[in-house]
Design an enzyme around this catalytic site. Structure first.
Site, PDB file in Angstrom:
ATOM      1  N   HIS A 252      14.518  47.782 -47.660  1.00 39.57           N
ATOM      2  CA  HIS A 252      13.351  46.897 -47.719  1.00 39.57           C
ATOM      3  C   HIS A 252      12.480  46.989 -46.457  1.00 39.57           C
ATOM      4  CE1 HIS A 252      15.184  44.724 -51.145  1.00 39.57           C
ATOM      5  NE2 HIS A 252      16.287  44.649 -50.446  1.00 39.57           N
TER       6      HIS A 252
HETATM    7  O1  RIB Z   1      14.828  40.462 -48.893  1.00 37.36           O
HETATM    8  C1  RIB Z   1      15.002  41.555 -48.029  1.00 37.36           C
HETATM    9  C2  RIB Z   1      15.027  41.089 -46.616  1.00 37.36           C
HETATM   10  O2  RIB Z   1      16.158  40.244 -46.459  1.00 37.36           O
HETATM   11  C3  RIB Z   1      15.231  42.225 -45.593  1.00 37.36           C
HETATM   12  O3  RIB Z   1      14.578  41.889 -44.388  1.00 37.36           O
HETATM   13  C4  RIB Z   1      16.722  42.290 -45.407  1.00 37.36           C
HETATM   14  O4  RIB Z   1      17.064  42.642 -44.052  1.00 37.36           O
HETATM   15  C5  RIB Z   1      17.164  40.875 -45.695  1.00 37.36           C
HETATM   16  O5  RIB Z   1      17.233  40.190 -44.505  1.00 37.36           O
END
Ligand code: RIB
Ligand code: CA
Length: 329
Positions: A252
């Site tokens: 992500h």
């Molecule tokens: O939803 C994804 C996010 O939440 C990313 O930043 C991952 O590291 C988790 O913390």
């Protein structure tokens, strides 16, 4: 160093995908394509002390141990963390595999202090990349109203606009964790850049990609760490069915760097993004108006599509470059 390379403060809560983003950023710095001003850590995936320690370790692994690391601003009520996805230490339970942190949590500046200090000193020059709950950014804005507008840009990984959330059916983790903070940041300026689950759900880093990076320097500490971290993250991604059975995990946070350094890999649209801070079932949800007829003034550019093949081509080649320059035991 070229004149207009991005100067970056990375606000992060390592987390496996945070670590990939931080390593990618270190590769770009070492290629002379960016300057890393500071790493401000936050609570989120795991507790603030652990995210601080992980950031320090990963900076040492990437060769940028001299970069300042901030300690996360505390929040009143700490929601559930994401250690089931990222490991109890936030780095696949591999922290013992890396050298001890060189930064000292007890004497480090708080992350909001670093943001205020740096954004005050060089208005309009620093890009803030926020890949954690927005607690630190909101704390800085509360202490120094308007400070977030001193950033050249603010790029956020967060939200779920036209897709389900990953913490609840409606909410994405970063914004769900501290919705009041997210609301402050969403109201801080009208040109926020947001990569949400809508595109990051398509960024599956596979075991084969990890092997390709490791082959560039098979005996390096970085290869060993990345291979082990990949295996851990793949195991939890499969367990929680995040990748529809593909042997990989979602990077992500790396999407924010894809925008900044390889903008041709994404498509964008304007939108009004607001936080649901009170709903019994929808707290932490991002309410979005991206209609062509939208009457509300937009506050963000949101990623509407990503060319995952080109995105990963760049990520893999940059991590190979970092690995080639890294040390073996
Ligand atoms: O939803 C994804 C996010 O939440 C990313 O930043 C991952 O590291 C988790 O913390
Ligand atoms: Ca994160």
């Amino acid at each position: 160093m070229p004149h207009n390379i991005p100067k970056i403060i990375l606000d992060t809560d390592p987390g496996g995908d945070d670590i990939f983003a931080l390593l990618w950023l270190q590769s770009l710095v070492k290629q002379g394509l960016s300057e890393l001003v500071a790493v401000t850590t936050a609570g989120g995936n795991v507790a603030p002390e652990k995210t601080f320690s992980s950031a320090s370790r990963v900076l040492s692994l990437g060769g940028l141990a001299a970069v300042e690391v901030g300690r996360g601003v505390a929040i009143a009520k700490t929601p559930d963390d994401a250690s089931h996805i990222h490991g109890s230490d936030g780095m696949g339970n591999l922290s013992a595999q890396l050298p001890a942190p060189v930064h000292c949590y007890e004497t480090a500046r708080y992350s909001d202090e670093i943001l205020i200090d740096r954004l005050t000193a060089t208005p309009g020059e620093i890009t803030v990349i926020a890949i954690a709950p927005l607690t630190n950014l909101a704390a800085a804005e509360k202490k120094s109203p308007g400070i977030l507008r001193n950033a050249k840009e603010i790029i956020i990984m967060g939200g779920a606009f036209h897709c389900p959330g990953n913490v609840t059916p409606h909410a994405e983790f970063n914004l769900w964790f501290d919705p009041a903070a997210a609301e402050i940041v969403l109201n801080s300026r009208d040109d926020l850049v947001i990569t949400s689950l809508d595109v990051t759900r398509r960024l599956v880093f596979t075991r084969e990609m990890g092997k390709a990076i490791a082959r560039s320097n098979p005996t390096s500490e970085l290869s060993k760490f990345l291979t082990n971290l990949c295996e851990f993250m793949i195991s939890t991604a499969l367990k929680y069915r995040e990748t529809d059975g593909i042997e990989g995990f979602l990077v992500h946070d790396a999407a924010t760097l894809g925008y900044l350094f390889y903008p041709e890999t994404m498509r964008w649209r304007r939108a009004k993004v607001q936080m649901e801070t009170r709903g019994e079932w929808t707290k932490g949800m991002t309410a979005i108006d991206d209609r062509n007829c939208a009457k509300q003034p937009a506050n963000a550019w949101i990623a509407s599509d990503v060319d995952a093949t080109r995105f990963f081509t760049n990520l893999i080649e940059d991590l190979k470059a970092l690995n080639k320059g890294s040390e073996s035991p």
